[in-house]
Design a protein around this motif. Structure first.
Motif, PDB file in Angstrom:
ATOM      1  N   GLU A 246       0.835  -1.201   0.000  1.00 17.67           N
ATOM      2  CA  GLU A 246       0.000   0.000   0.000  1.00 17.67           C
ATOM      3  C   GLU A 246       0.869   1.251   0.000  1.00 17.67           C
ATOM      4  O   GLU A 246       0.556   2.241  -0.679  1.00 17.67           O
ATOM      5  CB  GLU A 246      -0.914  -0.010   1.235  1.00 17.67           C
TER       6      GLU A 246
ATOM      7  N   VAL B 223       2.154   1.987  -3.523  1.00 22.98           N
ATOM      8  CA  VAL B 223       1.158   2.657  -4.363  1.00 22.98           C
ATOM      9  C   VAL B 223       0.990   4.119  -3.937  1.00 22.98           C
ATOM     10  O   VAL B 223       0.939   5.032  -4.780  1.00 22.98           O
ATOM     11  CB  VAL B 223      -0.190   1.919  -4.285  1.00 22.98           C
ATOM     12  N   THR B 224       0.919   4.352  -2.620  1.00 24.98           N
ATOM     13  CA  THR B 224       0.733   5.714  -2.119  1.00 24.98           C
ATOM     14  C   THR B 224       1.905   6.607  -2.506  1.00 24.98           C
ATOM     15  O   THR B 224       1.722   7.744  -2.965  1.00 24.98           O
ATOM     16  CB  THR B 224       0.580   5.695  -0.586  1.00 24.98           C
ATOM     17  N   THR B 225       3.135   6.086  -2.334  1.00 23.70           N
ATOM     18  CA  THR B 225       4.320   6.870  -2.686  1.00 23.70           C
ATOM     19  C   THR B 225       4.378   7.128  -4.181  1.00 23.70           C
ATOM     20  O   THR B 225       4.691   8.241  -4.620  1.00 23.70           O
ATOM     21  CB  THR B 225       5.596   6.135  -2.233  1.00 23.70           C
ATOM     22  N   GLY B 226       4.077   6.094  -4.965  1.00 21.32           N
ATOM     23  CA  GLY B 226       4.091   6.265  -6.417  1.00 21.32           C
ATOM     24  C   GLY B 226       3.099   7.313  -6.873  1.00 21.32           C
ATOM     25  O   GLY B 226       3.420   8.149  -7.730  1.00 21.32           O
ATOM     26  N   ARG B 227       1.919   7.308  -6.288  1.00 25.77           N
ATOM     27  CA  ARG B 227       0.918   8.313  -6.652  1.00 25.77           C
ATOM     28  C   ARG B 227       1.356   9.705  -6.220  1.00 25.77           C
ATOM     29  O   ARG B 227       1.102  10.691  -6.922  1.00 25.77           O
ATOM     30  CB  ARG B 227      -0.421   7.952  -6.012  1.00 25.77           C
ATOM     31  N   ALA B 228       2.007   9.792  -5.057  1.00 29.29           N
ATOM     32  CA  ALA B 228       2.484  11.090  -4.585  1.00 29.29           C
ATOM     33  C   ALA B 228       3.556  11.653  -5.512  1.00 29.29           C
ATOM     34  O   ALA B 228       3.565  12.846  -5.832  1.00 29.29           O
ATOM     35  CB  ALA B 228       3.032  10.964  -3.169  1.00 29.29           C
TER      36      ALA B 228
ATOM     37  N   ALA C 130       3.938  10.853  -8.720  1.00 32.07           N
ATOM     38  CA  ALA C 130       3.279  11.209  -9.980  1.00 32.07           C
ATOM     39  C   ALA C 130       2.518  12.526  -9.852  1.00 32.07           C
ATOM     40  O   ALA C 130       2.410  13.290 -10.816  1.00 32.07           O
ATOM     41  CB  ALA C 130       2.325  10.093 -10.403  1.00 32.07           C
ATOM     42  N   GLY C 131       2.007  12.800  -8.643  1.00 30.99           N
ATOM     43  CA  GLY C 131       1.259  14.037  -8.433  1.00 30.99           C
ATOM     44  C   GLY C 131       2.129  15.225  -8.077  1.00 30.99           C
ATOM     45  O   GLY C 131       1.625  16.329  -7.879  1.00 30.99           O
TER      46      GLY C 131
ATOM     47  N   SER D  85       4.030  15.611  -5.289  1.00 30.04           N
ATOM     48  CA  SER D  85       4.101  15.951  -3.871  1.00 30.04           C
ATOM     49  C   SER D  85       5.162  15.160  -3.122  1.00 30.04           C
ATOM     50  O   SER D  85       5.314  15.327  -1.907  1.00 30.04           O
ATOM     51  CB  SER D  85       2.733  15.722  -3.203  1.00 30.04           C
TER      52      SER D  85
ATOM     53  N   ASP E 200       8.145  10.301 -17.539  1.00 30.34           N
ATOM     54  CA  ASP E 200       8.021  10.347 -16.083  1.00 30.34           C
ATOM     55  C   ASP E 200       7.200  11.586 -15.691  1.00 30.34           C
ATOM     56  O   ASP E 200       7.553  12.702 -16.065  1.00 30.34           O
ATOM     57  CB  ASP E 200       9.411  10.417 -15.454  1.00 30.34           C
TER      58      ASP E 200
END
Length: 299
Positions: A77, A80-85, A87-88, A90, A273
């Protein structure tokens, strides 16, 4: 190797105490959940659940692995959270290479804005006076993104941020002049030249030779910003890119005849990226600034 789905099924069954309730929580059919548990038991070579008349409970093997199963799911989890951060924009790390002459005028304002808008992104900077050295740093994976003149050896992704002019710098004269200088005229004076590590050194010598003249070096430096300051101090004429000149420059700035420009590019091996795309977009929005005072002298 046990799959995350199988571990998720095991944890759900133990939390719910029932295969039926676990299947409903995971939106699986009971046979599909049982298949995942059976695959896990085959992988470890022992049963993990004891089926009771009403519900289930873990076996010795089940009790032994459930903590690690929960840790694995939590780690997945976090991935996924770090990857989304990242990509966003942050979180993450961005390693930037930049031509020394462009750090202050072009890159610093973009870095400052990123520190405000993307505080969770760690930025590192590597400077170089050679465009080919920046290309090598990018190709070898030592930097994620490089900003500088177009290198002589690069076959990967490159986007043009803008153009900068190569200009002549000399001490301020009592009577300001905007007359362009030819290489023949420049060759009549001592030159603040560059160390061979700086790509401008070879460019100056090759361009002078193409005009049938030879330049006499009064001194040499690795940095274009230093060359401009030495020229303004009276050590000789320096040929520098406009990005090396501060907004309040004490010397005189003259165009060359014919005028000389070069592309400023952004290099990367991972153009898709999302974090790099955000930073590159900000570079394009910034463009290649030219202080008003310098532009006035060149007009």
């Amino acid at each position: 190797m046990a799959t995350l789905r199988a571990l998720e099924c095991l944890v759900a069954v133990l939390d719910c105490g029932s295969v039926t309730e676990a299947a409903a929580r995971l939106h699986l059919s009971q046979p599909a959940l049982s298949h995942q548990i059976a695959a896990l038991e085959r992988e470890i070579g022992a049963p993990v659940l004891e089926r009771l008349p009403r519900g289930v409970r873990p076996t010795a093997a089940g009790r032994a692995i459930v903590a690690d199963a929960r840790a694995a799911l939590a780690a997945a989890e976090r991935v996924v959270t770090t990857g989304r951060a990242v990509a966003g924009g942050s979180a993450g790390q961005l390693r930037i290479g930049c031509a020394e002459s462009m750090t202050a005028g072009l890159l610093a304002p973009v870095l400052r804005a990123w520190h405000r808008k993307h505080a969770g992104v760690h930025l590192t900077l590597t400077e170089s006076s050679s465009a080919d050295a920046l290309a090598e740093l990018t190709a070898s994976g030592q930097v994620d993104l490089a900003i500088g003149p177009r290198p002589s050896r690069w076959t990967g992704y490159a986007s043009v941020i803008g153009q900068e002019e190569i200009v002549a710098v000399l001490p301020s004269a009592p009577e300001p002049s905007s007359a362009a200088l030819t290489f023949a005229k420049i060759a009549e004076h001592p030159i603040v030249h560059y160390h061979p590590d700086n790509g401008l050194a070879a460019w100056l010598d090759e361009t002078a030779a193409a005009h049938g003249v030879t330049l006499t070096a009064a001194t040499r430096t690795r940095q274009a910003t230093t060359a401009a300051q030495l020229a303004a101090a009276g050590l000789g004429i320096a040929l520098v890119p406009t990005t090396a000149l501060p907004a309040t420059f004490p010397g005189a700035v003259r165009s060359l005849r014919p005028r000389r420009h070069r592309d400023i590019v952004c290099l990367t091996t991972t153009p898709n990226d999302p974090l790099l795309q955000r930073f590159e977009a900000d570079l394009h929005r910034r463009g290649i600034p030219l202080p008003t005072a310098i532009a006035t002298q060149l007009s």
